[in-house]
Design a protein around this motif. Structure first.
Motif, PDB file in Angstrom:
ATOM      1  N   UNK A   1     128.720  57.716  45.855  1.00 12.86           N
ATOM      2  CA  UNK A   1     130.400  58.210  46.476  1.00 12.86           C
ATOM      3  C   UNK A   1     130.251  58.843  47.854  1.00 12.86           C
ATOM      4  N   UNK A   2     129.019  59.000  48.408  1.00  9.51           N
ATOM      5  CA  UNK A   2     128.820  59.639  49.646  1.00  9.51           C
ATOM      6  C   UNK A   2     128.351  58.775  50.514  1.00  9.51           C
ATOM      7  N   UNK A   3     128.818  58.601  51.952  1.00 12.54           N
ATOM      8  CA  UNK A   3     128.148  57.925  52.770  1.00 12.54           C
ATOM      9  C   UNK A   3     126.910  58.461  53.623  1.00 12.54           C
ATOM     10  N   UNK A   4     126.046  57.899  52.829  1.00 11.50           N
ATOM     11  CA  UNK A   4     124.690  58.577  53.132  1.00 11.50           C
ATOM     12  C   UNK A   4     123.484  57.145  53.595  1.00 11.50           C
ATOM     13  N   UNK A   5     122.795  57.452  54.468  1.00 10.52           N
ATOM     14  CA  UNK A   5     122.006  56.487  54.848  1.00 10.52           C
ATOM     15  C   UNK A   5     120.492  56.708  54.457  1.00 10.52           C
ATOM     16  N   UNK A   6     119.574  55.801  54.896  1.00 16.14           N
ATOM     17  CA  UNK A   6     118.316  55.951  54.198  1.00 16.14           C
ATOM     18  C   UNK A   6     117.637  57.229  54.682  1.00 16.14           C
ATOM     19  N   UNK A   7     117.787  57.469  55.968  1.00 18.10           N
ATOM     20  CA  UNK A   7     117.213  58.829  56.627  1.00 18.10           C
ATOM     21  C   UNK A   7     117.769  59.834  56.277  1.00 18.10           C
ATOM     22  N   UNK A   8     119.125  59.766  56.015  1.00 26.20           N
ATOM     23  CA  UNK A   8     119.537  61.195  55.597  1.00 26.20           C
ATOM     24  C   UNK A   8     118.947  61.478  54.033  1.00 26.20           C
ATOM     25  N   UNK A   9     119.140  60.635  53.081  1.00 24.33           N
ATOM     26  CA  UNK A   9     118.613  60.773  51.874  1.00 24.33           C
ATOM     27  C   UNK A   9     117.267  61.283  51.806  1.00 24.33           C
TER      28      UNK A   9
ATOM     29  N   UNK B   1     128.910  53.050  45.486  1.00 25.76           N
ATOM     30  CA  UNK B   1     130.037  53.056  45.192  1.00 25.76           C
ATOM     31  C   UNK B   1     130.829  52.159  46.511  1.00 25.76           C
ATOM     32  N   UNK B   2     132.269  52.103  46.314  1.00 20.01           N
ATOM     33  CA  UNK B   2     132.888  51.634  47.395  1.00 20.01           C
ATOM     34  C   UNK B   2     132.593  52.091  48.792  1.00 20.01           C
ATOM     35  N   UNK B   3     132.444  53.387  48.695  1.00 20.41           N
ATOM     36  CA  UNK B   3     132.145  54.056  50.210  1.00 20.41           C
ATOM     37  C   UNK B   3     130.811  54.634  50.168  1.00 20.41           C
ATOM     38  N   UNK B   4     130.184  54.473  49.309  1.00 26.90           N
ATOM     39  CA  UNK B   4     129.058  55.073  49.087  1.00 26.90           C
ATOM     40  C   UNK B   4     127.709  54.825  49.604  1.00 26.90           C
ATOM     41  N   UNK B   5     126.688  55.005  49.065  1.00 24.39           N
ATOM     42  CA  UNK B   5     125.231  54.907  49.977  1.00 24.39           C
ATOM     43  C   UNK B   5     125.084  53.526  50.142  1.00 24.39           C
ATOM     44  N   UNK B   6     124.357  53.061  51.384  1.00 21.33           N
ATOM     45  CA  UNK B   6     123.903  51.959  51.683  1.00 21.33           C
ATOM     46  C   UNK B   6     122.422  51.821  51.829  1.00 21.33           C
ATOM     47  N   UNK B   7     121.636  52.048  50.711  1.00 29.15           N
ATOM     48  CA  UNK B   7     120.236  52.335  50.971  1.00 29.15           C
ATOM     49  C   UNK B   7     119.586  50.949  51.073  1.00 29.15           C
ATOM     50  N   UNK B   8     118.540  50.837  51.614  1.00 26.41           N
ATOM     51  CA  UNK B   8     117.773  49.722  51.901  1.00 26.41           C
ATOM     52  C   UNK B   8     116.350  49.937  51.388  1.00 26.41           C
ATOM     53  N   UNK B   9     115.419  48.746  51.460  1.00 26.68           N
ATOM     54  CA  UNK B   9     114.120  49.030  51.118  1.00 26.68           C
ATOM     55  C   UNK B   9     113.259  50.184  51.991  1.00 26.68           C
ATOM     56  N   UNK B  10     113.868  50.126  53.264  1.00 28.61           N
ATOM     57  CA  UNK B  10     113.106  51.100  54.248  1.00 28.61           C
ATOM     58  C   UNK B  10     113.436  52.581  53.335  1.00 28.61           C
ATOM     59  N   UNK B  11     114.624  52.561  52.980  1.00 30.89           N
ATOM     60  CA  UNK B  11     115.114  54.030  52.474  1.00 30.89           C
ATOM     61  C   UNK B  11     114.160  54.340  51.260  1.00 30.89           C
TER      62      UNK B  11
END
Length: 217
Positions: A61-69, A87-97
């Motif tokens: 539910x949090x707008x977090x990116x790879x580096x932040x996490x 979630x709809x507005x949540x984490x957008x994690x990638x393989x790099x993350x």
């Protein structure tokens, strides 16, 4: 008034670092933690200490990116449960993350990981993370595009696995599931709802592990 304000600041400054860290442990908002961290150097250090005392972190539910996490995980050395479900507005994690997260010391101690619905990840990132998650007992990786490659990595690296959710993982096959169930001898439950494996596969899994609870599609 000025003297009063200075007095208040002095009182805050007199709070021990240990007490500040205990207070920050109770904050669940990452926005609040970020704001507290920016107050002064002492508070920033206390926020870092508070992360080290947490056993559970949820970024759902949090707008977090790879580096932040990844930055937060590197301070959360006592962490046992990690939830980065999308979630709809949540984490957008990638393989790099996932790669950056795998470098955190806490990963080898994690007993629970949820990557539910994180569609930006592939086998590449999952394999890297799982290779370090040697204490993992519960994994939710449903709603992703993983294949048997990820299942083989989980089977090799996570001998303590008890439950796994593969909800709607339509690219895993019977072969991957058979290897997973064969090697993860503590596995108790598997959710394969929405997968494309044939019904006969379930009988084969039960032949390997009769007490296994299977939630079929």
């Amino acid at each position: 008034m000025a003297g009063t304000e200075e007095g208040k600041e002095a009182e805050i400054e007199r709070l021990p670092m240990d007490l500040l860290a205990n207070i920050f442990v109770m904050l669940t908002s990452f926005t609040d933690l970020a704001q507290a961290s920016s107050v002064c150097r002492k508070w920033k250090q206390a926020v870092k200490q508070s992360l080290g005392r947490r056993e559970s972190l949820s970024f759902a539910g949090w707008q977090m990116d790879d580096d932040s996490i990844a930055r937060l995980l590197h301070h959360a050395y006592g962490l046992k449960e990690l939830d980065i479900s999308r979630s709809r507005w949540g984490c957008q994690v990638t393989d790099d993350g996932l790669y950056k997260m795998s470098l955190a010391n806490c990963v080898s101690k994690l007993t629970s990981i949820s990557l539910w619905g994180v569609t930006g990840i592939t086998d590449s990132g999952v394999v890297q993370l799982m290779s370090k998650a040697i204490s993992l007992q519960h994994l939710n990786i449903g709603g992703t595009f993983i294949t048997d490659e990820s299942l083989l990595a989980i089977a090799e690296s996570c001998p303590c696995l008890k439950t796994i959710v593969l909800w709607s993982c339509r690219h895993v096959s019977e072969n991957g599931l058979l290897v997973l169930v064969s090697k993860c001898r503590k596995l108790q439950s598997i959710n394969v709802w929405g997968t494309r494996v044939p019904v006969d596969c379930f009988f084969a899994l039960l032949a390997i592990r009769p007490a296994l609870q299977i939630k079929p599609g």
